[in-house]
Design a protein around this motif. Structure first.
Motif, PDB file in Angstrom:
ATOM      1  N   GLN A  85      20.827  44.398 130.431  1.00 19.67           N
ATOM      2  CA  GLN A  85      21.360  43.182 129.815  1.00 19.67           C
ATOM      3  C   GLN A  85      21.101  43.206 128.309  1.00 19.67           C
ATOM      4  OE1 GLN A  85      20.138  39.658 131.839  1.00 19.67           O
ATOM      5  NE2 GLN A  85      20.706  38.277 130.174  1.00 19.67           N
ATOM      6  N   VAL A  86      22.116  42.835 127.521  1.00 20.89           N
ATOM      7  CA  VAL A  86      21.945  42.773 126.072  1.00 20.89           C
ATOM      8  C   VAL A  86      21.059  41.587 125.732  1.00 20.89           C
ATOM      9  CG1 VAL A  86      23.114  42.461 123.858  1.00 20.89           C
ATOM     10  CG2 VAL A  86      24.142  43.904 125.618  1.00 20.89           C
ATOM     11  N   VAL A  87      19.985  41.836 124.998  1.00 19.47           N
ATOM     12  CA  VAL A  87      18.990  40.793 124.723  1.00 19.47           C
ATOM     13  C   VAL A  87      18.695  40.622 123.238  1.00 19.47           C
ATOM     14  CG1 VAL A  87      17.864  40.998 126.982  1.00 19.47           C
ATOM     15  CG2 VAL A  87      17.083  42.420 125.073  1.00 19.47           C
ATOM     16  N   GLY A  88      19.154  41.528 122.405  1.00 20.55           N
ATOM     17  CA  GLY A  88      18.813  41.442 120.990  1.00 20.55           C
ATOM     18  C   GLY A  88      19.860  42.090 120.113  1.00 20.55           C
ATOM     19  N   ARG A  89      19.674  41.921 118.830  1.00 25.18           N
ATOM     20  CA  ARG A  89      20.617  42.462 117.850  1.00 25.18           C
ATOM     21  C   ARG A  89      19.833  43.070 116.702  1.00 25.18           C
ATOM     22  NH1 ARG A  89      22.982  38.057 116.913  1.00 25.18           N
ATOM     23  NH2 ARG A  89      24.653  38.295 118.438  1.00 25.18           N
ATOM     24  N   LEU A  90      20.150  44.304 116.362  1.00 19.41           N
ATOM     25  CA  LEU A  90      19.488  44.994 115.264  1.00 19.41           C
ATOM     26  C   LEU A  90      20.403  44.944 114.039  1.00 19.41           C
ATOM     27  CD1 LEU A  90      16.860  46.562 114.743  1.00 19.41           C
ATOM     28  CD2 LEU A  90      18.091  48.659 115.286  1.00 19.41           C
ATOM     29  N   VAL A  91      19.884  44.363 112.961  1.00 21.26           N
ATOM     30  CA  VAL A  91      20.642  44.243 111.714  1.00 21.26           C
ATOM     31  C   VAL A  91      20.223  45.379 110.784  1.00 21.26           C
ATOM     32  CG1 VAL A  91      21.131  42.783 109.720  1.00 21.26           C
ATOM     33  CG2 VAL A  91      20.825  41.742 111.985  1.00 21.26           C
ATOM     34  N   PRO A 122      18.362  55.820 109.887  1.00 25.77           N
ATOM     35  CA  PRO A 122      18.410  56.959 108.963  1.00 25.77           C
ATOM     36  C   PRO A 122      17.706  56.646 107.651  1.00 25.77           C
ATOM     37  CG  PRO A 122      20.559  55.904 109.146  1.00 25.77           C
ATOM     38  CD  PRO A 122      19.694  55.263 110.173  1.00 25.77           C
ATOM     39  N   PRO A 123      17.387  57.675 106.868  1.00 24.68           N
ATOM     40  CA  PRO A 123      16.573  57.489 105.656  1.00 24.68           C
ATOM     41  C   PRO A 123      17.161  56.556 104.613  1.00 24.68           C
ATOM     42  CG  PRO A 123      16.588  59.803 106.289  1.00 24.68           C
ATOM     43  CD  PRO A 123      17.580  59.115 107.169  1.00 24.68           C
ATOM     44  N   ASP A 124      18.469  56.366 104.595  1.00 24.08           N
ATOM     45  CA  ASP A 124      19.088  55.501 103.590  1.00 24.08           C
ATOM     46  C   ASP A 124      19.230  54.059 104.063  1.00 24.08           C
ATOM     47  OD1 ASP A 124      19.448  57.485 101.633  1.00 24.08           O
ATOM     48  OD2 ASP A 124      21.182  58.262 102.707  1.00 24.08           O
ATOM     49  N   CYS A 125      18.627  53.740 105.207  1.00 25.54           N
ATOM     50  CA  CYS A 125      18.754  52.400 105.779  1.00 25.54           C
ATOM     51  C   CYS A 125      17.398  51.867 106.211  1.00 25.54           C
ATOM     52  CB  CYS A 125      19.681  52.406 106.998  1.00 25.54           C
ATOM     53  SG  CYS A 125      21.409  52.728 106.619  1.00 25.54           S
ATOM     54  N   ALA A 126      17.342  50.552 106.344  1.00 26.70           N
ATOM     55  CA  ALA A 126      16.243  49.875 107.006  1.00 26.70           C
ATOM     56  C   ALA A 126      16.878  48.948 108.033  1.00 26.70           C
ATOM     57  CB  ALA A 126      15.411  49.090 106.000  1.00 26.70           C
ATOM     58  N   ALA A 127      16.070  48.361 108.919  1.00 21.88           N
ATOM     59  CA  ALA A 127      16.642  47.480 109.938  1.00 21.88           C
ATOM     60  C   ALA A 127      15.625  46.433 110.347  1.00 21.88           C
ATOM     61  CB  ALA A 127      17.108  48.286 111.152  1.00 21.88           C
ATOM     62  N   GLU A 128      16.141  45.388 110.990  1.00 19.30           N
ATOM     63  CA  GLU A 128      15.299  44.300 111.465  1.00 19.30           C
ATOM     64  C   GLU A 128      15.927  43.714 112.718  1.00 19.30           C
ATOM     65  OE1 GLU A 128      13.519  39.980 109.905  1.00 19.30           O
ATOM     66  OE2 GLU A 128      14.896  41.130 108.656  1.00 19.30           O
ATOM     67  N   MET A 129      15.092  43.414 113.721  1.00 20.22           N
ATOM     68  CA  MET A 129      15.592  42.775 114.925  1.00 20.22           C
ATOM     69  C   MET A 129      15.794  41.292 114.662  1.00 20.22           C
ATOM     70  SD  MET A 129      16.494  43.039 118.130  1.00 20.22           S
ATOM     71  CE  MET A 129      15.718  44.377 119.023  1.00 20.22           C
ATOM     72  N   ALA A 130      17.002  40.798 114.883  1.00 18.29           N
ATOM     73  CA  ALA A 130      17.283  39.378 114.717  1.00 18.29           C
ATOM     74  C   ALA A 130      17.035  38.665 116.038  1.00 18.29           C
ATOM     75  CB  ALA A 130      18.737  39.179 114.287  1.00 18.29           C
ATOM     76  N   PRO A 131      16.437  37.481 116.028  1.00 15.33           N
ATOM     77  CA  PRO A 131      16.282  36.705 117.268  1.00 15.33           C
ATOM     78  C   PRO A 131      17.642  36.493 117.918  1.00 15.33           C
ATOM     79  CG  PRO A 131      15.014  35.719 115.492  1.00 15.33           C
ATOM     80  CD  PRO A 131      15.865  36.788 114.864  1.00 15.33           C
ATOM     81  N   VAL A 137      27.093  48.763 121.144  1.00 15.35           N
ATOM     82  CA  VAL A 137      27.677  47.423 121.206  1.00 15.35           C
ATOM     83  C   VAL A 137      27.457  46.799 119.837  1.00 15.35           C
ATOM     84  CG1 VAL A 137      27.578  45.142 122.277  1.00 15.35           C
ATOM     85  CG2 VAL A 137      27.219  47.205 123.669  1.00 15.35           C
ATOM     86  N   ILE A 138      28.516  46.689 119.046  1.00 15.41           N
ATOM     87  CA  ILE A 138      28.395  46.226 117.664  1.00 15.41           C
ATOM     88  C   ILE A 138      29.153  44.918 117.503  1.00 15.41           C
ATOM     89  CG2 ILE A 138      28.950  46.742 115.251  1.00 15.41           C
ATOM     90  CD1 ILE A 138      28.516  49.702 115.893  1.00 15.41           C
ATOM     91  N   ASP A 139      28.400  43.858 117.206  1.00 16.80           N
ATOM     92  CA  ASP A 139      28.971  42.529 116.984  1.00 16.80           C
ATOM     93  C   ASP A 139      27.955  41.738 116.175  1.00 16.80           C
ATOM     94  OD1 ASP A 139      30.268  40.119 116.980  1.00 16.80           O
ATOM     95  OD2 ASP A 139      30.004  39.724 119.121  1.00 16.80           O
ATOM     96  N   GLN A 140      28.161  41.641 114.868  1.00 17.83           N
ATOM     97  CA  GLN A 140      27.201  41.034 113.951  1.00 17.83           C
ATOM     98  C   GLN A 140      25.848  41.742 114.033  1.00 17.83           C
ATOM     99  OE1 GLN A 140      27.315  36.619 113.677  1.00 17.83           O
ATOM    100  NE2 GLN A 140      28.790  36.748 115.353  1.00 17.83           N
ATOM    101  N   GLY A 141      25.905  43.040 114.142  1.00 15.64           N
ATOM    102  CA  GLY A 141      24.721  43.868 114.280  1.00 15.64           C
ATOM    103  C   GLY A 141      24.861  44.775 115.486  1.00 15.64           C
TER     104      GLY A 141
END
Length: 368
Positions: free
Chosen positions: A325-331, A267-276, A193-197
């Motif tokens: 239920q969708v509860v968060g977004r990973l950027v 993946p190794p070429d990326c990092a990520a952060e959970m957005a509130p 599910v991709i929508d702003q993250g």
């Protein structure tokens, strides 16, 4: 190993952080220890003193030291170990300071174990208008605001409660880039599910036969942050068991540890952060303290099947949370250069390959 700072846009990797240290762009009271340098971030250390303050604050064009003159109630010596009490707010100068290049800015976050203890920890910089943000070209000290929310904690100088990540230019991936990346390497093990993250949903199916999650007990004891695998979870947490319908009703003011339904791959070429997550999703807030480092959930780094652990606080009114239920977004963010070492690859990473997992201070409930 290179001593050059990665020239391109994106999150700077460990080798660039080492180069910044060598060039005096990152400074410290005493040597910076190798264990502080993560694949895409630097752990920050508490100094030997703290200030109990009467309210949280931002510098807003002034120095933090000047604002402490307004808000500090008393000074605390951390050297022998000191208790930071639940419900209070403290400001602690950090051992690290910065002299950033004009094209490099920084963002901070609480470390994973810090967030799983409901230990609110945010970075403050001189003149800053926001928590956890350091403007490009900043030169000056750094401070941690610490507010224990569920448990009082025992801290000492040198403890690492938050971490900082350095960026040049635009790092976040647009939705089209995320879709292409998922098609190439697989970011989750379900239809994304991709929508702003990248959307995250909650697993309330009682994975592994254990509870669906954990709820912090309101009147638990003290947690010494140096005691790893020491505490019985049941002294501090109540198991969360879904109703027959599969839902869990979140109580206002309560703090929960839950787990994502999806296995996550960074993946190794990326990092990520959970957005509130947006308040319109319900009367709760979901966050993931700590950054997702390059290699989290990466099979070659021992992370196949890693889930995202979700820190959930309910507000205002009871809320029925449903399985899936969708509860968060990973950027996701691009790395300026692939890091020399990945998360979980020989770093002693605590949460590689994790499922539902409490902070490292607690024993494994299944293992006694």
């Amino acid at each position: 190993m290179t001593d050059a700072i990665a020239p391109g846009p994106g999150v700077l990797p460990a080798q660039s952080i080492r180069a910044m240290i060598a060039r005096g762009m990152i400074r410290a009271d005493g040597p910076i220890e190798p264990v502080q340098i993560q694949p895409a971030s630097l752990d920050l250390r508490l100094s030997a003193r703290a200030y109990r303050v009467r309210a949280s604050f931002l510098a807003r064009g002034r120095s933090v030291a000047r604002r402490l003159d307004e808000f500090a109630m008393h000074e605390i010596d951390l050297a022998p170990g000191a208790v930071l009490e639940k419900g209070c707010v403290y400001v602690v100068p950090l051992r690290e300071s910065l002299a950033l290049p004009a094209d490099v800015h920084a963002v901070a976050n609480a470390k994973s174990s810090t967030g799983r203890l409901d230990l609110l920890t945010r970075l403050i910089a001189d003149r800053g208008q926001e928590f956890d943000r350091v403007e490009a070209g900043y030169e000056g000290p750094l401070y941690a605001e610490i507010s224990p929310r569920s448990f009082s904690v025992l801290v000492r100088p040198g403890m690492r409660l938050n971490q900082i990540r350095f960026r040049r230019g635009r790092a976040s991936l647009a939705d089209d880039e995320l879709r292409a990346l998922h098609a190439r390497v697989g970011l989750v093990d379900v239809e994304p599910v991709i929508d702003q993250g990248l959307g995250f949903s909650v697993d309330l199916s009682m994975p592994g036969g254990g509870p669906a999650g954990w709820r912090a007990r309101p009147h638990a004891g003290l947690v010494d942050l140096d005691r790893i695998g020491h505490y019985d979870p049941l002294d501090f947490w109540e198991p969360v068991l879904p109703a027959r319908s599969g839902s869990v009703i979140l109580d206002p003011g309560a703090f929960y540890i839950l787990v994502s339904r999806e296995s996550v791959h960074v993946p190794p070429d990326c990092a990520a952060e959970m957005a509130p997550y947006l308040a319109m999703a319900g009367e709760f807030r979901v966050h993931y303290a700590g950054f997702f480092d390059p290699g989290f959930g990466h099979a070659a780094a021992g992370g196949a099947g890693s889930r995202g652990v979700l820190e959930v606080r309910c507000y205002e009114a009871p809320f029925a949370l449903e399985h899936g239920q969708v509860v968060g977004r990973l950027v996701y963010e691009r790395m300026a250069e692939r890091p020399e070492v990945l998360y979980g690859a020989g770093l002693g990473s605590n949460y590689q390959g994790q499922g539902l997992k409490l902070a490292k201070q607690f024993r494994d409930p299944a293992g006694g």
